[in-house]
Design an enzyme around this catalytic site. Structure first.
Site, mmCIF file in Angstrom:
data_model
loop_
_atom_site.group_PDB
_atom_site.id
_atom_site.type_symbol
_atom_site.label_atom_id
_atom_site.label_comp_id
_atom_site.label_asym_id
_atom_site.label_seq_id
_atom_site.Cartn_x
_atom_site.Cartn_y
_atom_site.Cartn_z
ATOM 1 N N ASP A 67 0.829 -1.204 0.000
ATOM 2 C CA ASP A 67 0.000 0.000 0.000
ATOM 3 C C ASP A 67 0.864 1.256 0.000
ATOM 4 O OD1 ASP A 67 0.961 -0.388 2.574
ATOM 5 O OD2 ASP A 67 -0.994 -0.547 3.518
ATOM 6 N N HIS A 138 -7.576 -3.792 10.187
ATOM 7 C CA HIS A 138 -7.309 -3.624 8.757
ATOM 8 C C HIS A 138 -6.101 -4.439 8.320
ATOM 9 C CE1 HIS A 138 -4.858 0.225 9.784
ATOM 10 N NE2 HIS A 138 -3.982 -0.574 9.206
HETATM 11 C C1 GLP Z 1 -0.446 0.489 8.636
HETATM 12 C C2 GLP Z 1 -0.196 -0.314 7.346
HETATM 13 C C3 GLP Z 1 -0.461 -1.776 7.532
HETATM 14 C C4 GLP Z 1 0.139 -2.232 8.821
HETATM 15 C C5 GLP Z 1 -0.551 -1.582 9.990
HETATM 16 C C6 GLP Z 1 0.055 -1.931 11.333
HETATM 17 O O1 GLP Z 1 -1.541 1.320 8.591
HETATM 18 N N1 GLP Z 1 -0.890 0.162 6.215
HETATM 19 O O2 GLP Z 1 0.049 -2.504 6.426
HETATM 20 O O3 GLP Z 1 -0.008 -3.622 8.956
HETATM 21 O O4 GLP Z 1 -0.619 -0.189 9.844
HETATM 22 O O5 GLP Z 1 1.236 -1.251 11.523
HETATM 23 P P1 GLP Z 1 2.260 -1.570 12.683
HETATM 24 O O6 GLP Z 1 2.894 -2.862 12.284
HETATM 25 O O7 GLP Z 1 3.224 -0.435 12.698
HETATM 26 O O8 GLP Z 1 1.463 -1.691 13.925
#
Ligand code: GLP
Length: 259
Positions: A67, A138
């Site tokens: 993304d 998500h």
């Molecule tokens: C973001 C990304 C995701 C990711 C999520 C969790 O918004 N778009 O792909 O999995 O947040 O992030 P983190 O691993 O920093 O908690």
């Protein structure tokens, strides 16, 4: 699904890196799916170490990211293209141009989304996709309420995700973009293998819903219950709300060494 509740980030990184090592040993031209965020960082560190030790090479592999924010300048330090290069791909031996991401500055974002989906398909599909999970469940930037069959598309970030990600923008939620380009849930589900990493107490509810809740657009990550080869790697904090935690431990311990 395989679920492993592991003692620390190093153990999670080692198990995940083993999957990548097995794949790259079998197929040096494998197509990898990469995720930004903090969850995969220990894995990336382990992959860098294994490449430097000569155990693996990415020189013939290709990679696609999940993304991208819409509208951040390409060289912005928080543009996911910059992040994945800095956190991982520039530290290993990928060939120039082998790592692709959706272009959040494309003049026609709908056309860019379709092009990105087609590029993944033309590469033969993703062999192994690394995933994190948002606290609201998500995957990539597929927020609650979207289609469970979506392809790469333009999405609107929830206030919660923007608040969660403000830590990367000096705490300024207004600096976090409102829109994104993201692989769709249908796109992600076509990857032949998934490795999802979740750590920390703020993921515990989303992890419980993902593994033990009913499949629902309200918790997009529940869709992985339908994936035939999903490996979920958790620390104790992220596993804290699981009803079947003891059973997952038993299954993981009895299966270790079987594959
Ligand atoms: C973001 C990304 C995701 C990711 C999520 C969790 O918004 N778009 O792909 O999995 O947040 O992030 P983190 O691993 O920093 O908690």
């Amino acid at each position: 699904m395989k679920v492993a509740i592991l003692p620390d980030l190093a153990a999670i990184a080692a198990v995940a890196a083993d999957r990548f090592e097995q794949l790259l040993t079998r197929d040096p031209e494998a197509v990898l799916g990469l995720a930004t965020g903090s969850s995969p960082l220990p894995l990336y560190g382990e992959l860098v170490a294994r490449q430097q030790a000569g155990r693996i090479s990415f020189s013939r592999a290709r990679a696609f990211t999940l993304d991208e924010y819409v509208g951040l300048p390409a060289d912005h330090p928080q543009a996911y293209r910059s992040v994945i290069h800095r956190d991982f791909t520039d530290q290993v031996d990928f060939a120039a141009g082998a790592v692709q991401g959706p272009d959040g500055n494309a003049p026609d974002l709908g056309a860019e989304a379709a092009r990105y989906d087609a590029a993944i398909r033309e590469a033969g599909g993703i062999d192994l996709q690394i995933l994190g999970i948002g606290a609201d469940g998500h995957l990539a930037f597929n927020e609650p309420g979207g289609s469970l069959a979506s392809r790469t598309h333009v999405g609107v970030l929830t206030q919660r995700t923007r608040r969660d990600n403000a830590r990367f923008f000096d705490g300024d939620v207004d600096a976090v973009p409102t829109h994104c380009l993201t692989q769709g849930l249908g796109t992600i589900m076509e990857a032949r293998g998934l490795v999802l990493i979740a750590t920390g107490a703020n993921k515990a509810t989303a992890v419980h819903e993902m593994l033990e809740g009913g499949v629902s657009a309200l918790w997009p990550a529940t869709l992985i219950q339908f994936h035939p080869d999903a490996l979920v790697l958790l620390d104790e904090d992220a596993a804290a709300e699981l009803t079947l935690a003891d059973y997952y431990r038993e299954v993981w311990e009895s299966a270790s060494g079987l594959d």
